[in-house]
Write an enzyme that holds these catalytic residues in place. Sequence first.
Site, short mmCIF file in Angstrom:
data_model
loop_
_atom_site.label_atom_id
_atom_site.label_comp_id
_atom_site.label_asym_id
_atom_site.label_seq_id
_atom_site.Cartn_x
_atom_site.Cartn_y
_atom_site.Cartn_z
N LEU A 22 0.63 -0.91 0.72
CA LEU A 22 0.11 -0.38 -0.13
C LEU A 22 0.93 1.45 0.10
CD1 LEU A 22 -2.57 -1.11 2.43
CD2 LEU A 22 -2.93 -0.34 0.28
N GLY A 25 6.68 4.12 3.81
CA GLY A 25 7.04 5.63 4.97
C GLY A 25 8.79 4.94 5.40
N LYS A 26 9.51 6.05 5.67
CA LYS A 26 10.84 5.84 6.17
C LYS A 26 10.77 4.46 7.11
CE LYS A 26 14.34 8.68 8.03
NZ LYS A 26 15.65 9.26 9.12
N PHE A 27 10.19 3.97 7.85
CA PHE A 27 10.85 3.17 8.79
C PHE A 27 9.58 1.74 8.03
CE2 PHE A 27 11.73 6.48 11.56
CZ PHE A 27 12.63 6.69 11.61
N ARG A 29 7.07 -0.57 5.79
CA ARG A 29 6.41 -0.68 4.61
C ARG A 29 5.08 -1.59 4.66
NH1 ARG A 29 11.09 -0.32 5.62
NH2 ARG A 29 12.76 -0.25 4.01
N VAL A 30 4.14 -0.40 3.72
CA VAL A 30 2.79 -1.08 3.71
C VAL A 30 1.93 -2.14 3.20
CG1 VAL A 30 0.61 -0.68 4.87
CG2 VAL A 30 2.53 0.95 5.66
N ASP A 139 0.26 17.39 14.86
CA ASP A 139 1.10 17.28 13.44
C ASP A 139 0.31 17.01 12.98
OD1 ASP A 139 3.26 17.05 12.40
OD2 ASP A 139 3.74 15.07 12.18
P1 AMP Z 1 3.04 5.99 6.49
O1 AMP Z 1 4.86 5.17 6.87
O2 AMP Z 1 2.15 5.68 7.82
O3 AMP Z 1 3.86 6.81 6.16
O4 AMP Z 1 3.04 4.72 5.35
C1 AMP Z 1 3.25 4.76 3.94
C2 AMP Z 1 1.90 4.53 3.28
O5 AMP Z 1 1.80 3.10 3.43
C3 AMP Z 1 0.97 5.62 3.13
O6 AMP Z 1 1.66 6.79 2.76
C4 AMP Z 1 -0.15 5.21 2.63
O7 AMP Z 1 0.13 5.58 1.41
C5 AMP Z 1 -0.32 3.95 2.73
N1 AMP Z 1 -0.60 3.80 4.23
C6 AMP Z 1 -0.53 3.43 5.43
N2 AMP Z 1 -0.78 3.08 5.89
C7 AMP Z 1 -1.89 2.13 5.18
C8 AMP Z 1 -3.35 2.18 5.68
N3 AMP Z 1 -3.80 1.67 7.32
N4 AMP Z 1 -4.74 1.96 4.95
C9 AMP Z 1 -4.12 2.38 3.67
N5 AMP Z 1 -2.58 2.54 3.23
C10 AMP Z 1 -2.53 2.72 3.94
#
Ligand code: AMP
Length: 282
Positions: A22, A25-27, A29-30, A139
């Site tokens: 999906l 982010g920096k740390f 992977r989703v 934030d």
């Molecule tokens: P993050 O590390 O939380 O910034 O997540 C990285 C990216 O994954 C985000 O910018 C979203 O595009 C995607 N993402 C994170 N969490 C979710 C979620 N719960 N449902 C759908 N997409 C997500």
Amino acid sequence: MEPSTSTRKQFTINDFEIGRPLGRGKFGRVYLARLKENNFIVALKVIFKSEIEEEGLEHQLRREVEIQAHLQHPNILRLYNYFYDDTRVYLILEYAPGGELYKDLQRNEKLDQQRAATIIEELSDALTYCHENKVIHRDIKPENLLLGLRGEVKISDFGWSVHTPSLRRKTMCGTLDYLPPEMIQGKIYNETVDLWCIGVLCYELLVGKPPFESSTSNETCRRILQVDFKFPSSVPAGAQDLISKLLKYHPLERLSLAQVLKHPWVREHSRRVLSPCVQMAS
Ligand code: AMP
């Protein structure tokens, strides 16, 4: 299944079928994932312990996970549970099918009054709940807001997830844009910082860029400290009234969340629909 430690089920990665990525982010992977026992769809965030340890963020991660696991509100992304193995921490998150508000804003440049007012009502309600639970978000910005099935906002980041601002915003100032004067000055602050951020967000939703955006961080800081912003004529009078009452230098002069929820512009234009909180398993 509730995230209270006494009753928490101990999941492992084998309990899930992993689907498409999906985002990252920096740390983290989703991934989209399905809980095999009941086909419940979640977003599984995988964080490498080594990356967190390198930055000395273990305590922050633990604290923020604890905070998010205890918050249950339709406009706050649920953290259902978490587990870990030798190298990774896994966060079992509510899946937000609408993706990022930030991307929506990039696609459309700005939002119409109806969507903006709906988002402001949803956020104000979620932050009322946070403040009642002694949580200050600090934030609020489009990068930290995901969207549910009907486009409803889901506050998704409780601070532990540190983004690289330059990758995520075209402005060089990155996250400075949403900082209230008292945080720039390193003063003691309270929950009214979130009200400043709602004001900045409302402006950005309606104008397409935040009110103090500048080409240098110094200039952004100067403009924030002098509350130096102007409205394009396209911003409706009701929204100008709301934003001006939130972007107040003195924290005590800012509208309260209850007043935001009652503000005539919000009342007239918001089309908020309440969707029920979904549980992961019984
Ligand atoms: P993050 O590390 O939380 O910034 O997540 C990285 C990216 O994954 C985000 O910018 C979203 O595009 C995607 N993402 C994170 N969490 C979710 C979620 N719960 N449902 C759908 N997409 C997500």
